[in-house]
Design an enzyme around this catalytic site. Structure first.
Site, PDB file in Angstrom:
ATOM      1  N   CYS A   2      14.274  94.999  -7.342  1.00 49.99           N
ATOM      2  CA  CYS A   2      15.653  95.372  -7.649  1.00 49.99           C
ATOM      3  C   CYS A   2      16.047  96.653  -6.907  1.00 49.99           C
ATOM      4  CB  CYS A   2      15.810  95.596  -9.134  1.00 49.99           C
ATOM      5  SG  CYS A   2      15.323  94.151 -10.086  1.00 49.99           S
ATOM      6  N   ARG A  27      14.364  94.816   0.333  1.00 50.02           N
ATOM      7  CA  ARG A  27      13.430  94.930  -0.788  1.00 50.02           C
ATOM      8  C   ARG A  27      13.204  93.589  -1.473  1.00 50.02           C
ATOM      9  NH1 ARG A  27      13.364 100.398  -3.152  1.00 50.02           N
ATOM     10  NH2 ARG A  27      13.042  99.434  -5.165  1.00 50.02           N
ATOM     11  N   TRP A  77      15.967  91.162  -8.592  1.00 54.82           N
ATOM     12  CA  TRP A  77      14.856  90.257  -8.293  1.00 54.82           C
ATOM     13  C   TRP A  77      14.364  89.810  -9.665  1.00 54.82           C
ATOM     14  CZ3 TRP A  77       9.534  89.695  -8.983  1.00 54.82           C
ATOM     15  CH2 TRP A  77       8.850  88.946  -8.021  1.00 54.82           C
ATOM     16  N   ASN A 103      16.880  99.409 -12.943  1.00 57.15           N
ATOM     17  CA  ASN A 103      15.608  98.941 -12.371  1.00 57.15           C
ATOM     18  C   ASN A 103      14.511  99.311 -13.355  1.00 57.15           C
ATOM     19  OD1 ASN A 103      16.891  98.217 -10.060  1.00 57.15           O
ATOM     20  ND2 ASN A 103      15.848  99.691  -8.729  1.00 57.15           N
ATOM     21  N   GLY A 104      13.489  98.465 -13.464  1.00 62.21           N
ATOM     22  CA  GLY A 104      12.387  98.752 -14.380  1.00 62.21           C
ATOM     23  C   GLY A 104      12.340  97.702 -15.471  1.00 62.21           C
ATOM     24  N   GLU A 478      -6.429  90.354   6.305  1.00 64.94           N
ATOM     25  CA  GLU A 478      -5.049  90.784   6.529  1.00 64.94           C
ATOM     26  C   GLU A 478      -4.300  89.752   7.375  1.00 64.94           C
ATOM     27  OE1 GLU A 478      -3.069  92.709   5.292  1.00 64.94           O
ATOM     28  OE2 GLU A 478      -1.502  93.066   6.739  1.00 64.94           O
ATOM     29  N   LYS A 482      -0.890  87.893   6.150  1.00 66.04           N
ATOM     30  CA  LYS A 482       0.353  87.951   6.951  1.00 66.04           C
ATOM     31  C   LYS A 482       0.860  86.549   7.226  1.00 66.04           C
ATOM     32  CE  LYS A 482       1.391  91.055   6.724  1.00 66.04           C
ATOM     33  NZ  LYS A 482       1.111  92.353   6.184  1.00 66.04           N
ATOM     34  N   GLU A 485       2.353  84.827   4.027  1.00 66.98           N
ATOM     35  CA  GLU A 485       3.604  85.380   3.496  1.00 66.98           C
ATOM     36  C   GLU A 485       4.799  85.126   4.424  1.00 66.98           C
ATOM     37  OE1 GLU A 485       2.786  90.149   4.341  1.00 66.98           O
ATOM     38  OE2 GLU A 485       4.162  89.585   2.774  1.00 66.98           O
ATOM     39  N   HIS A 501     -20.832  77.317   3.134  1.00 61.52           N
ATOM     40  CA  HIS A 501     -21.029  77.196   1.693  1.00 61.52           C
ATOM     41  C   HIS A 501     -19.816  76.587   0.992  1.00 61.52           C
ATOM     42  CE1 HIS A 501     -24.791  79.326   2.034  1.00 61.52           C
ATOM     43  NE2 HIS A 501     -24.185  80.309   2.687  1.00 61.52           N
ATOM     44  N   LYS A 606       9.674  94.295  -0.976  1.00 61.76           N
ATOM     45  CA  LYS A 606       9.018  95.414  -0.283  1.00 61.76           C
ATOM     46  C   LYS A 606       8.343  96.360  -1.269  1.00 61.76           C
ATOM     47  CE  LYS A 606       8.052  97.604   3.467  1.00 61.76           C
ATOM     48  NZ  LYS A 606       7.026  96.940   4.292  1.00 61.76           N
TER      49      LYS A 606
HETATM   50  O1  M6R Z   1       3.815  99.076  -1.543  1.00 63.46           O
HETATM   51  P1  M6R Z   1       2.398  98.604  -1.563  1.00 63.46           P
HETATM   52  O2  M6R Z   1       1.637  98.959  -0.371  1.00 63.46           O
HETATM   53  O3  M6R Z   1       1.661  99.044  -2.817  1.00 63.46           O
HETATM   54  O4  M6R Z   1       2.490  97.027  -1.635  1.00 63.46           O
HETATM   55  C1  M6R Z   1       1.358  96.251  -1.896  1.00 63.46           C
HETATM   56  C2  M6R Z   1       1.644  94.801  -1.598  1.00 63.46           C
HETATM   57  O5  M6R Z   1       2.647  94.318  -2.415  1.00 63.46           O
HETATM   58  C3  M6R Z   1       2.034  94.604  -0.130  1.00 63.46           C
HETATM   59  O6  M6R Z   1       1.055  95.078   0.736  1.00 63.46           O
HETATM   60  C4  M6R Z   1       2.281  93.125   0.168  1.00 63.46           C
HETATM   61  O7  M6R Z   1       1.048  92.449   0.154  1.00 63.46           O
HETATM   62  C5  M6R Z   1       3.004  93.012   1.503  1.00 63.46           C
HETATM   63  N1  M6R Z   1       4.066  92.064   1.376  1.00 63.46           N
HETATM   64  C6  M6R Z   1       2.100  92.632   2.610  1.00 63.46           C
HETATM   65  O8  M6R Z   1       2.754  92.450   3.807  1.00 63.46           O
END
Ligand code: M6R
Length: 611
Positions: A2, A27, A77, A103-104, A478, A482, A485, A501, A606
């Protein structure tokens, strides 16, 4: 997740609110809305469950002459309550006099809703935030001062909140925060409030972050309260979002720009930090006690960055490490003498903050974040600034690289201070790190030419495997994160030795298997296992790889000679950091070829402020 924007300007507030919402889009959100005070002291509200552009069209159709310069806006969101216009913010009280954006999470919302309903308040939505509007309405019946009424109302709340409350009758606007970020700013165009400095970057060069328990009235002279007492407003800080940082330049999207910025970000970090490593200053300046064990806490990409830092600490300093998925931290048992390294680019990730609650101040906490004003930075015992600059793409790219570099430098400095490595060794390790900007740039150039064609060969695949061994494994992890997502394709990372395995059953004719080749000799056998089953192997490694992006030929030779991945010096012990560049570019290119929005992947945000 949000986002909040509020404006108090001359003329019509709507262009500011809509532009602010557009800047909050990155975000992640699934509905949006604004409320603006009219000249006849009412609220005009527009909400949409579609994109900000659609909300903009709705607002354009309004009679704008009657609007004032005071308004609030929100991107939602969904967590509690479906994605509907009724559940979108702003929420109003019964009399439509009070507008609230929040927000929250209000944890006692059900109890408050029951209590307020029993007193005759009528609710129009399913969301927890609406109770705030009714609580303020109820308080205003007895207490005419909006600032006091907001403080009284928030005293009933449990949970976390960043709120902006707008009173249509008086035109007054009050912001308040508890465990959720909110900033206010005075600019030439007027006063602004936002959940994210980036939302107001176009107008404000400085800002002030609210602390927990602060409530502020945005008036000709701000009235600032902290824990119910009037205090002088804090001194504004310069905004890290220079307007230029938001420009795409020659790049097609923010992700492309942020991938390309990595060599420069790392060079800047080395300039800033490298000189203070070998004499231990980088560590001692943090003022933390010595530690026998490191527990890395984080989520997603930040956790992967933590895995690289931990791998360096184990291999170079023989320090035991734990890797804790923040959302599972309640099951973690930490040994005495542990330092918690909490990593989060946003510094607002609820899982990380709640995990720290569970450790309850029993262990020192070092935060590594790209947001020095974040909740994480405020509650840690010491803070390392990732200094990556604003990252707009939802997928973390340059923040990963910056977190790794800053974390490795800080841990090397700690190793010198604790006598685990010699000063001279630290100097030589830092010297090797100065190769990183060149290695990252080389990886970028190699990937730019090779990746588009490679991706065309695998774009029809429904699933991908990523393999690595030793120091390369967090990079494979990683890469898989990537890819899933951004492209919405299944992708899993495994230690290459684990393939036989179980995961090998997934490999059939044409299954793409991406191997991060750090020169570990046993990888060749794992690659052969995949090839024998018709898998489509893509190697990211040295000169002989499909994507020759790993500049460690000397390291590879040493590796082959050493035959032991955990005894290597220098970058070879925890790299290849540069491999992350082709992995990011692979995910982005696949997403583009599949028609996905690389800056705003579906369902993601984000800053993930819910558990
Ligand atoms: O703001 P943060 O680094 O704590 O966020 C953690 C994850 O939500 C963040 O890394 C998420 O996996 C990203 N979308 C990865 O690209």
């Amino acid at each position: 997740m949000c986002g909040i924007i509020g404006a108090r300007v001359e003329g019509d507030a709507t262009p500011f609110l809509l532009d602010g919402l557009a800047r909050l889009e990155y975000r992640g959100y699934d509905s949006a809305g604004i409320a603006v005070r009219t000249r006849d002291r009412a609220l005009t509200v527009s909400r949409s469950t579609r994109r900000i552009d659609v909300l903009r069209e709705q607002v354009d159709a309004l009679d704008r002459d009657g609007l004032t310069g005071v308004g609030i806006g929100h991107t939602r969101w969904a967590t509690h309550g479906a994605v509907t216009e009724a559940n979108a913010h702003p929420h109003l009280d019964c009399g439509r006099r009070i507008g609230v954006v929040h927000n929250g999470i209000i944890e006692n919302a059900d109890a408050l809703r029951t209590m307020l309903s029993a007193q005759g308040h009528v609710f129009r939505s399913d969301v927890d935030s609406e109770v705030i509007a009714h609580l303020v309405e109820r308080t205003l019946a007895l207490e005419p001062d909006l600032l006091v009424a907001v403080q009284v109302a928030t005293a009933h709340l449990e949970g976390s909140w960043a709120i902006v409350v707008l009173d249509a009758l008086s035109g007054r606007m009050v912001a308040a925060a508890e465990r959720s970020p909110l900033v206010v700013a005075r600019a030439a165009a007027g006063d602004f409030v936002a959940s994210d400095v980036g939302a107001i970057a176009a107008w404000a060069d400085t800002f002030v972050a609210l602390r927990d328990g602060d409530a502020v009235e945005l008036a000709d002279a701000w009235v600032w309260t902290s824990g119910g007492m009037i205090v002088p407003p804090p001194i504004p800080q310069p905004s890290p979002f220079a307007a230029a940082a938001l420009d795409l330049g020659d790049h097609a999207d923010h992700m492309a720009k942020e991938i390309a910025e990595q060599p420069e970000v790392v060079a800047g970090l080395l300039d800033r930090r490298a000189a203070a490593v070998a004499d231990g200053r980088l560590w001692t300046d943090l003022g933390l006690p010595g530690f026998h064990r490191l527990a890395v806490l984080g989520c997603g990409t930040s956790l992967n960055a933590g895995a690289v830092i931990a791998s360096m600490l184990r291999s170079t300093g023989r320090v035991p490490t734990d890797l804790i998925v923040a959302s599972e931290a309640d099951r973690a048992v930490l040994a005495p003498g542990t330092l918690i390294l909490a990593i989060s680019q946003s510094g607002e990730t609820a899982d990380v903050l709640r995990a720290l609650d569970r450790f309850d101040g029993r262990f020192p906490v070092l935060a590594l974040t790209n947001n020095l004003h974040s909740s994480l930075a405020r509650r840690a015992d010491a803070v390392l600034d990732a200094h990556a600059g604003p990252e707009i793409g939802v997928a973390a790219t340059k923040t990963f690289t910056a977190q790794v570099v800053v974390g490795v430098l800080a841990m090397l400095s700690a190793l010198v201070t604790s006598g685990r490595i010699e000063r001279r060794q630290a100097q030589s390790l830092v010297g090797e790190m100065h190769r990183l900007p060149g290695l990252l740039e080389g990886a970028y150039q190699a990937s730019a030419t090779r990746i588009p064609l490679l991706v065309t060969s695998v774009s029809a695949a429904t699933g991908f495997l990523f393999l690595g061994r030793g120091g390369a494994l967090p990079f494979a992890t990683e890469g898989a994160l990537k890819l899933k997502e951004l492209s919405y394709r299944w992708a899993e990372a495994y230690p290459a030795g684990e393939l036989k395995h179980g995961p090998l059953a997934l490999v059939t004719e044409g299954t793409p298997v991406v191997v991060v080749d750090n020169g570990e000799p046993r990888l060749q056998a794992n690659i052969a296992e995949v090839a024998a089953r018709g898998g489509f192997v893509i190697t990211i490694g040295g000169d002989d790889a499909d994507i020759p992006a790993v500049g460690q030929e000397a390291g590879r030779r040493r590796l082959r000679a050493a035959r032991s991945a955990d005894r290597l010096p220098g970058l070879d012990a925890w790299g290849p950091l540069e491999a992350v560049v082709p992995l990011q570019m692979l995910a982005r290119e696949l997403a583009l070829q599949l028609g996905c929005d690389v800056d705003k992947p579906r369902n993601l945000a984000k800053s993930v402020t819910v558990e």
